[in-house]
Design an enzyme around this catalytic site. Structure first.
Site, PDB file in Angstrom:
ATOM      1  N   PHE A 176       0.607  -1.246  -0.081  1.00  0.00           N
ATOM      2  CA  PHE A 176       0.050   0.307  -0.212  1.00  0.00           C
ATOM      3  C   PHE A 176       1.305   1.041  -0.349  1.00  0.00           C
ATOM      4  CE2 PHE A 176      -2.125   3.289   2.436  1.00  0.00           C
ATOM      5  CZ  PHE A 176      -3.539   3.374   2.081  1.00  0.00           C
ATOM      6  N   PRO A 203       8.775  10.289   1.127  1.00  0.00           N
ATOM      7  CA  PRO A 203      10.023  10.641   2.427  1.00  0.00           C
ATOM      8  C   PRO A 203       9.482  11.999   3.511  1.00  0.00           C
ATOM      9  CG  PRO A 203      11.331   9.894   0.248  1.00  0.00           C
ATOM     10  CD  PRO A 203       9.120   9.745   0.283  1.00  0.00           C
ATOM     11  N   LEU A 223       1.746   4.759   0.500  1.00  0.00           N
ATOM     12  CA  LEU A 223       0.578   6.570   0.230  1.00  0.00           C
ATOM     13  C   LEU A 223       1.475   7.319   1.036  1.00  0.00           C
ATOM     14  CD1 LEU A 223      -1.893   8.032   0.588  1.00  0.00           C
ATOM     15  CD2 LEU A 223      -1.979   7.065   2.974  1.00  0.00           C
ATOM     16  N   ILE A 269       7.557   0.989   3.109  1.00  0.00           N
ATOM     17  CA  ILE A 269       6.319  -0.087   2.602  1.00  0.00           C
ATOM     18  C   ILE A 269       6.288  -0.888   2.866  1.00  0.00           C
ATOM     19  CG2 ILE A 269       4.976   0.055   0.125  1.00  0.00           C
ATOM     20  CD1 ILE A 269       5.176   3.252   1.661  1.00  0.00           C
ATOM     21  N   GLU A 321      -0.379   3.535  10.073  1.00  0.00           N
ATOM     22  CA  GLU A 321      -1.586   3.896  10.028  1.00  0.00           C
ATOM     23  C   GLU A 321      -2.208   5.018  10.548  1.00  0.00           C
ATOM     24  OE1 GLU A 321      -3.427  -0.418   8.651  1.00  0.00           O
ATOM     25  OE2 GLU A 321      -1.237  -0.884   8.656  1.00  0.00           O
ATOM     26  N   GLY A 343       3.758  12.258   5.656  1.00  0.00           N
ATOM     27  CA  GLY A 343       3.638  10.942   6.220  1.00  0.00           C
ATOM     28  C   GLY A 343       2.041  11.395   6.812  1.00  0.00           C
ATOM     29  N   SER A 344       2.336  11.611   7.791  1.00  0.00           N
ATOM     30  CA  SER A 344       1.594  12.302   8.767  1.00  0.00           C
ATOM     31  C   SER A 344       0.108  13.197   6.986  1.00  0.00           C
ATOM     32  CB  SER A 344       0.567  13.051  10.047  1.00  0.00           C
ATOM     33  OG  SER A 344       1.508  12.474  11.268  1.00  0.00           O
ATOM     34  N   GLY A 391      11.740  -7.491  36.000  1.00  0.00           N
ATOM     35  CA  GLY A 391      13.131  -7.067  36.376  1.00  0.00           C
ATOM     36  C   GLY A 391      13.745  -7.073  36.063  1.00  0.00           C
ATOM     37  N   ARG A 446       9.017 -17.360  38.943  1.00  0.00           N
ATOM     38  CA  ARG A 446       9.961 -16.524  38.967  1.00  0.00           C
ATOM     39  C   ARG A 446       9.977 -16.299  40.785  1.00  0.00           C
ATOM     40  NH1 ARG A 446      15.196 -15.150  39.277  1.00  0.00           N
ATOM     41  NH2 ARG A 446      15.649 -13.356  40.211  1.00  0.00           N
TER      42      ARG A 446
HETATM   43  N1  COS Z   1     -13.402   8.026   4.052  1.00  0.00           N
HETATM   44  C1  COS Z   1     -13.603   8.526   3.689  1.00  0.00           C
HETATM   45  N2  COS Z   1     -13.165  10.058   3.444  1.00  0.00           N
HETATM   46  C2  COS Z   1     -12.922   9.944   4.011  1.00  0.00           C
HETATM   47  C3  COS Z   1     -11.931  10.270   4.510  1.00  0.00           C
HETATM   48  C4  COS Z   1     -12.764   8.402   5.312  1.00  0.00           C
HETATM   49  N3  COS Z   1     -12.271   8.546   6.290  1.00  0.00           N
HETATM   50  N4  COS Z   1     -11.433  11.200   5.848  1.00  0.00           N
HETATM   51  C5  COS Z   1     -10.920  12.072   5.002  1.00  0.00           C
HETATM   52  N5  COS Z   1     -12.016  11.866   3.060  1.00  0.00           N
HETATM   53  C6  COS Z   1     -11.761  12.226   2.442  1.00  0.00           C
HETATM   54  C7  COS Z   1     -13.488  13.467   2.315  1.00  0.00           C
HETATM   55  O1  COS Z   1     -14.352  13.340   1.551  1.00  0.00           O
HETATM   56  C8  COS Z   1     -13.187  14.513   3.023  1.00  0.00           C
HETATM   57  O2  COS Z   1     -13.984  15.609   2.816  1.00  0.00           O
HETATM   58  P1  COS Z   1     -14.670  16.137   3.972  1.00  0.00           P
HETATM   59  O3  COS Z   1     -14.166  16.097   4.945  1.00  0.00           O
HETATM   60  O4  COS Z   1     -15.306  17.630   3.471  1.00  0.00           O
HETATM   61  O5  COS Z   1     -15.768  14.450   3.502  1.00  0.00           O
HETATM   62  C9  COS Z   1     -11.897  14.622   1.970  1.00  0.00           C
HETATM   63  O6  COS Z   1     -10.828  13.350   1.848  1.00  0.00           O
HETATM   64  C10 COS Z   1     -10.618  15.491   3.057  1.00  0.00           C
HETATM   65  O7  COS Z   1     -10.456  14.638   4.357  1.00  0.00           O
HETATM   66  P2  COS Z   1      -8.924  15.362   5.312  1.00  0.00           P
HETATM   67  O8  COS Z   1     -10.277  17.057   5.750  1.00  0.00           O
HETATM   68  O9  COS Z   1     -10.478  14.961   7.049  1.00  0.00           O
HETATM   69  O10 COS Z   1      -8.023  15.659   5.297  1.00  0.00           O
HETATM   70  P3  COS Z   1      -7.497  16.540   5.606  1.00  0.00           P
HETATM   71  O11 COS Z   1      -5.830  16.743   4.087  1.00  0.00           O
HETATM   72  O12 COS Z   1      -7.155  17.507   6.251  1.00  0.00           O
HETATM   73  O13 COS Z   1      -5.995  14.889   5.627  1.00  0.00           O
HETATM   74  C11 COS Z   1      -5.492  13.921   7.672  1.00  0.00           C
HETATM   75  C12 COS Z   1      -6.565  14.207   6.994  1.00  0.00           C
HETATM   76  C13 COS Z   1      -4.326  14.419   8.495  1.00  0.00           C
HETATM   77  C14 COS Z   1      -6.452  12.834   9.211  1.00  0.00           C
HETATM   78  C15 COS Z   1      -5.418  12.991   6.718  1.00  0.00           C
HETATM   79  O14 COS Z   1      -4.325  13.155   5.947  1.00  0.00           O
HETATM   80  C16 COS Z   1      -3.996  11.233   7.983  1.00  0.00           C
HETATM   81  O15 COS Z   1      -5.412  10.777   8.335  1.00  0.00           O
HETATM   82  N6  COS Z   1      -3.487  11.851   7.812  1.00  0.00           N
HETATM   83  C17 COS Z   1      -2.409   9.915   8.357  1.00  0.00           C
HETATM   84  C18 COS Z   1      -1.979   9.464   7.485  1.00  0.00           C
HETATM   85  C19 COS Z   1      -1.920   8.184   7.693  1.00  0.00           C
HETATM   86  O16 COS Z   1      -2.484   7.315   8.178  1.00  0.00           O
HETATM   87  N7  COS Z   1      -0.557   7.582   7.177  1.00  0.00           N
HETATM   88  C20 COS Z   1       0.152   5.938   7.453  1.00  0.00           C
HETATM   89  C21 COS Z   1       0.237   5.802   6.138  1.00  0.00           C
HETATM   90  S1  COS Z   1       0.117   4.220   6.716  1.00  0.00           S
HETATM   91  S2  COS Z   1       1.045   3.500   6.807  1.00  0.00           S
END
Ligand code: COS
Length: 397
Positions: free
Chosen positions: A131, A136, A133, A165, A374, A139-140, A350, A279
């Protein structure tokens, strides 16, 4: 000792077949996977013989619909399966869960009928998927990704690097998120999702990263240099849906991480309990001392809460409820609890808890990543709060 829980069977495998499968898995985990942990750690991956057995038991196909050769488990059954599997080393969950929890769920929910018919049987047969996503520089802040998918002829060309990944070194299938628009678009509609063969020319995999724990699970960079992919690799056949697809997969992935932390947490607590009864100090088993009992009791209460949250969030998802907030809350609570339980397990041991010879040290390192991947605990807090506030604004006091 991890018991098999009764789970709702709505829309999934019939209850009797699931109970038989779960009991078989519970025994297999104890009799085969736990004893093989040392071998997995030394080898740095799950050995082929075990992968073959996991395929044979149908573990790669648990959520694939029956029409594509799978068992068609619902979310509750899937989550319970991951929890049972996670009594053993986390590498086993990693290799199963990315395939079925993230890639298979994305295709099942958002793929075209042709994509489902092409890819789901491959995943069900045991082709390993990854997967893509994280990058570099993102991330968040996942939507800030720089990987591009540029239209070219009848298809696209992918360029960019994905980082951390899981399964990349063995993956044959990739779900890759990439920008189809250079400019950021509202709702992150500049992101699209592509399902690709990992042996497409132009893809190289970096060396496996060295990490703190989770030996046997491999992560690496996926480097894409002018990778030509067909137009029908675009998941759902529509540009701009990639962020939503990734987030939906993460809702499922977060329940899987929570199931991992809860299953492994039970193993960690069992290990602490066993050590406490074996123990001796001051002439008696340390389990007789109330300060040791307090650590065991706190861990049991937190695990019970974890198991209840997990079962509830999964049952709601099974019933079709949107569990964005509950999946985030469950991931946050269960993974933080698992960290505390692993910390207490070291304390109960311990000095022995600090030695690599005992499992407590490995548990402590292994479970640290649950609070990060995640979606970090801090991202879970943001997701929970944002959705609470949104709901409050909609309903008023
Ligand atoms: N399911 C379906 N659609 C979703 C969703 C979900 N869980 N979360 C967001 N969306 C869609 C929606 O369309 C949303 O618009 P609305 O909120 O108006 O419905 C749109 O995406 C934008 O969402 P949001 O405003 O929450 O996006 P941001 O850019 O503010 O980002 C975070 C939000 C930071 C929460 C997001 O980028 C995130 O989860 N980051 C972490 C990523 C992660 O887990 N990385 C690990 C990788 S895998 S190891």
């Amino acid at each position: 000792m991890l018991e098999v829980n009764a789970v709702p069977s709505d829309g999934g495998m019939d209850a009797e077949s699931y109970a038989a499968f779960a009991e078989q898995l519970r025994r297999y985990v104890r009799e085969r996977l736990v004893p093989a942990e040392k071998e997995v750690q030394e080898l740095g991956r799950v050995p082929d013989a075990i992968l073959g057995e996991l395929r044979e038991m149908g573990l790669f196909a648990i959520t694939t619909p029956e029409e594509f050769g799978g068992a068609g488990m619902n979310v509750s059954q899937y989550v319970e399966t991951v929890r049972l599997l996670s009594y053993a080393l986390p590498a086993y969950r990693s290799i199963i869960s990315i395939n079925i929890g993230m890639v298979c769920s994305a295709l099942s929910k958002s793929g075209t009928p042709e994509q489902r018919a092409h890819w789901l049987p491959r995943i069900a047969a045991g082709d390993i998927a990854c997967f893509g996503l994280t990058e570099p520089g993102s991330g968040s802040d996942a939507a800030a990704m720089q990987t591009t998918a540029t239209r070219s002829g009848n298809g696209y060309v992918l360029n960019g690097t994905k980082r951390y990944i899981t399964n990349a070194p063995f993956a044959r299938i990739g779900l890759i998120m990439a920008r189809t628009s250079k400019e950021p678009l509202p709702k992150n509609a500049h992101v699209s999702a592509f399902i690709i063969d990992m042996d497409t020319p132009g893809i190289t995999i970096g060396p496996p990263d060295r990490k703190m724990g989770q030996a046997g699970s491999q992560i690496a960079d996926v480097i894409m240099d002018d990778v030509p992919i067909p137009a029908d690799a675009l998941v759902g056949g529509e540009e701009g849906k990639g962020f939503q697809i990734a987030m939906q997969s993460l809702d499922n992935g977060r329940l899987s991480v929570a199931a991992g932390a809860t299953g492994y947490g039970r193993r960690i607590l069992d290990t602490a309990l066993r050590y406490a009864t074996e123990r001796k100090a001051f002439g008696e088993p340390i389990a007789n001392f109330q300060l040791i009992q307090a650590m065991l009791a706190d861990s049991e209460a937190e695990l019970y809460a974890s198991e209840c949250m997990l079962a509830d969030a999964a049952a709601r998802a099974t019933a079709g409820e949107d569990v964005l907030r509950k999946a985030a809350a469950t991931k946050m609570f269960t993974t933080e609890a698992c960290g505390r339980i692993a910390d207490r397990c070291v304390q109960v041991h311990g000095g022995a808890g600090y030695l690599a010879e005992y499992e407590a040290e490995r548990f402590f390192r292994d479970c640290r990543i649950y609070r990060i991947y995640e979606g970090t605990t801090q991202i879970m807090q943001l997701v929970i709060a944002k959705n609470m506030l949104r709901e409050f604004a909609a309903r008023g006091i």
